[in-house]
Scaffold this motif. Structure first.
Motif, short mmCIF file in Angstrom:
data_model
loop_
_atom_site.label_atom_id
_atom_site.label_comp_id
_atom_site.label_asym_id
_atom_site.label_seq_id
_atom_site.Cartn_x
_atom_site.Cartn_y
_atom_site.Cartn_z
N GLY A 1 41.90 53.09 50.25
CA GLY A 1 42.48 52.44 51.43
C GLY A 1 43.84 53.02 51.79
O GLY A 1 44.34 53.94 51.12
N THR A 2 44.43 52.45 52.85
CA THR A 2 45.72 52.98 53.33
C THR A 2 46.78 51.87 53.39
O THR A 2 47.72 51.96 54.18
CB THR A 2 45.56 53.60 54.73
OG1 THR A 2 44.97 52.61 55.59
CG2 THR A 2 44.70 54.84 54.70
N ARG B 1 49.26 40.24 48.21
CA ARG B 1 49.46 39.05 47.38
C ARG B 1 49.96 37.85 48.20
O ARG B 1 49.53 36.72 47.99
CB ARG B 1 50.46 39.42 46.29
CG ARG B 1 51.00 38.30 45.43
CD ARG B 1 52.01 38.90 44.44
NE ARG B 1 52.54 37.93 43.50
CZ ARG B 1 53.64 37.22 43.72
NH1 ARG B 1 54.31 37.35 44.86
NH2 ARG B 1 54.06 36.37 42.79
N VAL C 1 49.09 41.66 58.45
CA VAL C 1 48.67 42.21 57.14
C VAL C 1 47.27 41.71 56.80
O VAL C 1 46.43 42.47 56.31
CB VAL C 1 49.68 41.84 56.03
CG1 VAL C 1 49.18 42.30 54.67
CG2 VAL C 1 51.05 42.47 56.33
N THR D 1 40.83 57.29 50.64
CA THR D 1 39.68 56.73 51.36
C THR D 1 40.19 55.71 52.36
O THR D 1 41.24 55.11 52.16
CB THR D 1 38.66 56.04 50.42
OG1 THR D 1 39.27 54.87 49.86
CG2 THR D 1 38.20 56.97 49.32
N VAL E 1 49.92 49.65 48.52
CA VAL E 1 49.75 50.24 47.18
C VAL E 1 49.29 51.69 47.32
O VAL E 1 49.83 52.60 46.67
CB VAL E 1 48.75 49.42 46.34
CG1 VAL E 1 48.33 50.17 45.10
CG2 VAL E 1 49.34 48.06 45.99
N THR F 1 54.45 48.72 40.65
CA THR F 1 53.03 48.65 40.26
C THR F 1 52.42 50.06 40.14
O THR F 1 51.76 50.40 39.15
CB THR F 1 52.23 47.83 41.30
OG1 THR F 1 52.75 46.51 41.32
CG2 THR F 1 50.75 47.79 40.98
N PHE G 1 42.00 43.40 44.36
CA PHE G 1 40.78 42.59 44.41
C PHE G 1 40.38 42.40 45.88
O PHE G 1 40.02 41.33 46.31
CB PHE G 1 41.02 41.23 43.72
CG PHE G 1 42.29 40.54 44.16
CD1 PHE G 1 42.27 39.62 45.20
CD2 PHE G 1 43.50 40.83 43.55
CE1 PHE G 1 43.44 39.00 45.62
CE2 PHE G 1 44.68 40.21 43.97
CZ PHE G 1 44.65 39.29 45.00
N1 LIG Z 1 47.80 44.16 39.96
C1 LIG Z 1 48.98 44.16 40.56
O1 LIG Z 1 50.03 44.05 39.93
C2 LIG Z 1 49.04 44.33 42.03
C3 LIG Z 1 50.22 44.74 42.66
C4 LIG Z 1 50.20 44.98 44.03
C5 LIG Z 1 49.01 44.76 44.74
N2 LIG Z 1 47.91 44.32 44.09
C6 LIG Z 1 46.63 44.16 44.79
O2 LIG Z 1 46.23 45.44 45.25
C7 LIG Z 1 45.49 45.32 46.45
C8 LIG Z 1 46.17 46.16 47.53
O3 LIG Z 1 47.42 45.56 47.84
P1 LIG Z 1 48.24 46.03 49.11
O4 LIG Z 1 49.48 45.20 49.13
O5 LIG Z 1 48.32 47.50 49.14
O6 LIG Z 1 47.28 45.54 50.27
P2 LIG Z 1 47.31 45.90 51.81
O7 LIG Z 1 48.56 46.61 52.16
O8 LIG Z 1 46.97 44.66 52.54
O9 LIG Z 1 46.11 46.97 51.92
C9 LIG Z 1 44.88 46.59 52.41
C10 LIG Z 1 44.06 47.84 52.73
O10 LIG Z 1 43.17 48.13 51.65
C11 LIG Z 1 42.05 48.81 52.17
N3 LIG Z 1 40.78 48.25 51.69
C12 LIG Z 1 40.26 47.02 51.88
N4 LIG Z 1 39.04 46.95 51.34
C13 LIG Z 1 38.79 48.16 50.79
C14 LIG Z 1 37.68 48.74 50.12
N5 LIG Z 1 36.57 48.04 49.89
N6 LIG Z 1 37.77 50.02 49.71
C15 LIG Z 1 38.88 50.74 49.94
N7 LIG Z 1 39.96 50.26 50.60
C16 LIG Z 1 39.90 48.99 51.01
C17 LIG Z 1 42.12 48.73 53.68
O11 LIG Z 1 42.58 50.00 54.14
P3 LIG Z 1 41.72 50.85 55.18
O12 LIG Z 1 41.72 50.07 56.47
O13 LIG Z 1 42.42 52.14 55.26
O14 LIG Z 1 40.32 50.98 54.66
C18 LIG Z 1 43.17 47.66 53.93
O15 LIG Z 1 43.89 47.86 55.12
C19 LIG Z 1 45.45 43.82 46.75
O16 LIG Z 1 44.27 43.25 46.22
C20 LIG Z 1 46.68 43.30 46.03
O17 LIG Z 1 46.62 41.93 45.76
C21 LIG Z 1 47.90 44.10 42.76
#
Ligand SMILES: NC(=O)c1ccc[n+]([C@@H]2O[C@H](COP(=O)([O-])OP(=O)(O)OC[C@H]3O[C@@H](n4cnc5c(N)ncnc54)[C@H](OP(=O)(O)O)[C@@H]3O)[C@@H](O)[C@H]2O)c1
Length: 345
Positions: free
Chosen positions: A172-173, A45, A331, A194, A176, A151, A264
Motif C-alpha cells: 500500500g501507499t 490506528r 484517512v 503495491t 507506514v 514502527t 490489519f
Molecule cells: N503494529 C504497529 O505497531 C503499527 C504501527 C503503525 C501502524 N500499524 C498498522 O499498520 C497498518 C497501516 O497503517 P497506516 O497508518 O500506514 O495506514 P494508512 O495510512 O491508513 O494506509 C492505508 C493504506 O493501506 C493500503 N492497503 C489497504 N488494504 C491493503 C491491502 N489489502 N493490501 C495492500 N495495501 C493495502 C491502501 O493503500 P493503496 O490505496 O495504495 O492500496 C491504504 O490507502 C494499519 O493496520 C495500522 O493500524 C501498526
C-alpha cells in the motif's frame, strides 16, 4: 486560569463523536515540561479507535491521536536536557523507553487508553520526549514520524538489520508504507510498492520506488513480485494487510526472509487452513511489531536529521471540529498517500 481547546471522542458515535471542550492549561511538575502543540499526525490506528475496530484496549472520552510535534514552553525545576523553545515529539507509548516491548506497555498508549494530543497544550514527563534537531523540516513533517517512523525503524533495525542490496516489499501507499519506502531507499535497498491505484504508484515512483505492482489489476500480486525478483522473492516485507495478504506474502518472501507483521488493514478470512506451512518450509521469520521505543524514535530523528530525510505529508487540515472530522474521514477513505496532519498554527 487560562483554558485551551481539547477534543475528546464519544466512541459510540464514531468519528462524528469527536467534540471540543474547554479545559485548563496544566502546569509542568518538577520532572515535566509543558508543550505547545503545533501539529498532530493521524495514523490508521486513530481511525480504528474512533470506529471501535482497534485490536487493543481503548477508553471512552479519550483525547484522540498519539503523534504530535510541539515546542517546550515551560520546564519543571528538575528537568535536564530540555529548555524552553526546544522542538519535541513523543513516542506512542510513554513507558516503552528501550529494548523489547513488555507486558503492561499497552496501558499508556496515547490516544487509545491515555489521553492523546488533539489539544493545544500537553504536560508530559521530560523523559518521554525526543528533542528535535535544527532542520528544515516543519512541525507537520516531524509529527508524521512519531508512530510510523519508530514502527518502521523497529521493523528494519529492531532485530535482524536491513542491509544494502536487500529487496523490500511495501504494501500500500499509506503512512507506514511510504515511511518504509523513504527508509529502505536511504538504506540502499531495492524497493517494491503495491497499491490499489496506478496514480498512487506513480507517486511512489516519484519518491524513488524501484518497482510497483497494482494489486487490483494483479490480484495474484505475489506472482508479479516473483517475476520482478527473477523468482528469488523479497528479503523483507512490511506486512500491512494481515490475514488477507499474508498468504501471498509467504509466496513471494525469499527463504529465511522476514515478514514484519504490522497492519490489519485486510482482515479477509484465511482461504486455506494450511496457509502458514510455507513459513516453515522457507524458514521465514514472522515478527510482530508493536510500534517502536523512545530509543528507536531518537535513532529515527537523528537519522532523518543527518540524512535530510522527510516522510511525505499528503494533506494538512485545520484545528476545528469540522476539519478534524474531515481529516479522520479522509484517512478512513484511504485516498491519501503517506501521512495526513492537522495544524494548530
Ligand atoms: N503494529 C504497529 O505497531 C503499527 C504501527 C503503525 C501502524 N500499524 C498498522 O499498520 C497498518 C497501516 O497503517 P497506516 O497508518 O500506514 O495506514 P494508512 O495510512 O491508513 O494506509 C492505508 C493504506 O493501506 C493500503 N492497503 C489497504 N488494504 C491493503 C491491502 N489489502 N493490501 C495492500 N495495501 C493495502 C491502501 O493503500 P493503496 O490505496 O495504495 O492500496 C491504504 O490507502 C494499519 O493496520 C495500522 O493500524 C501498526
Amino acid at each position: 486560569m487560562s483554558t485551551q481547546t481539547v477534543f475528546r471522542i464519544t466512541l459510540k458515535d464514531g468519528i462524528d463523536g469527536i467534540r471540543a471542550f474547554q479545559e485548563p492549561i496544566p502546569s509542568a511538575g518538577p520532572y515535566e515540561v509543558l508543550v505547545k502543540i503545533h501539529s498532530v499526525a493521524l495514523n490508521y490506528r486513530d481511525i480504528a479507535i474512533a470506529t471501535s475496530t482497534y485490536i487493543l484496549p481503548t477508553r471512552d472520552h479519550v483525547i484522540p491521536i498519539s503523534d504530535m510535534a510541539g515546542e517546550v514552553v515551560q520546564v519543571g525545576e528538575r528537568v535536564d536536557g530540555l529548555a524552553v523553545g526546544d522542538g519535541v515529539i513523543p513516542p506512542v507509548i510513554a513507558s516503552y523507553m528501550y529494548g523489547g516491548f513488555k507486558q503492561g506497555h499497552d496501558d499508556d498508549g496515547y490516544g487509545s487508553v491515555a489521553d492523546g494530543m488533539l489539544r493545544e497544550y500537553v504536560v508530559l514527563p521530560a523523559t518521554a520526549l525526543v528533542k528535535l534537531p535544527q532542520s528544515s523540516l516543519g512541525f507537520a513533517q516531524w509529527a508524521a514520524v512519531c508512530g510510523t517512523g519508530s514502527t518502521v525503524w523497529n521493523a528494519f533495525y529492531g532485530n535482524t538489520a536491513l542491509k544494502p542490496g536487500d529487496t523490500v516489499l511495501l504494501q500500500g501507499t499509506g503512512g507506514v508504507s511510504m515511511t518504509g519506502l523513504v527508509f529502505a531507499k536511504a538504506a540502499g535497498a531495492t524497493t517494491i510498492v503495491t497499491s490499489s491505484s496506478d496514480e498512487k504508484l506513480a507517486f511512489a515512483k516519484s519518491l524513488g520506488a524501484h518497482h510497483t505492482v497494482n494489486y487490483k489489476t494483479h490480484p495474484n500480486w505475489a506472482t508479479e513480485v516473483l517475476r520482478i525478483t527473477d523468482g528469488q522473492g523479497v528479503d523483507h516485507i512490511i506486512e500491512n494487510g494481515g490475514l488477507g495478504t499474508i498468504e501471498q506474502s509467504l509466496e513471494c518472501i525469499t527463504a529465511s526472509g522476514i515478514i514484519s507483521l504490522i497492519g490489519f488493514l485486510d482482515m479477509a478470512e484465511q482461504k486455506q487452513p494450511n496457509m502458514l506451512i510455507p513459513a516453515i518450509a522457507k524458514a521465514v521469520t514472522i515478527r510482530g511489531i508493536r510500534g517502536g521505543s523512545k530509543h528507536q524514535l531518537e535513532e529515527v530523528v537523528r537519522y532523518m536529521g543527518k540524512r535530510g530525510l522527510a516522510v511525505p505529508v499528503d494533506k494538512t487540515f485545520g484545528f476545528n471540529r469540522e476539519e478534524i472530522v474531515a481529516a479522520f474521514k479522509y484517512v478512513a477513505s484511504g485516498k491519501h498517500v503517506g501521512k495526513v496532519c492537522i495544524s494548530l498554527d
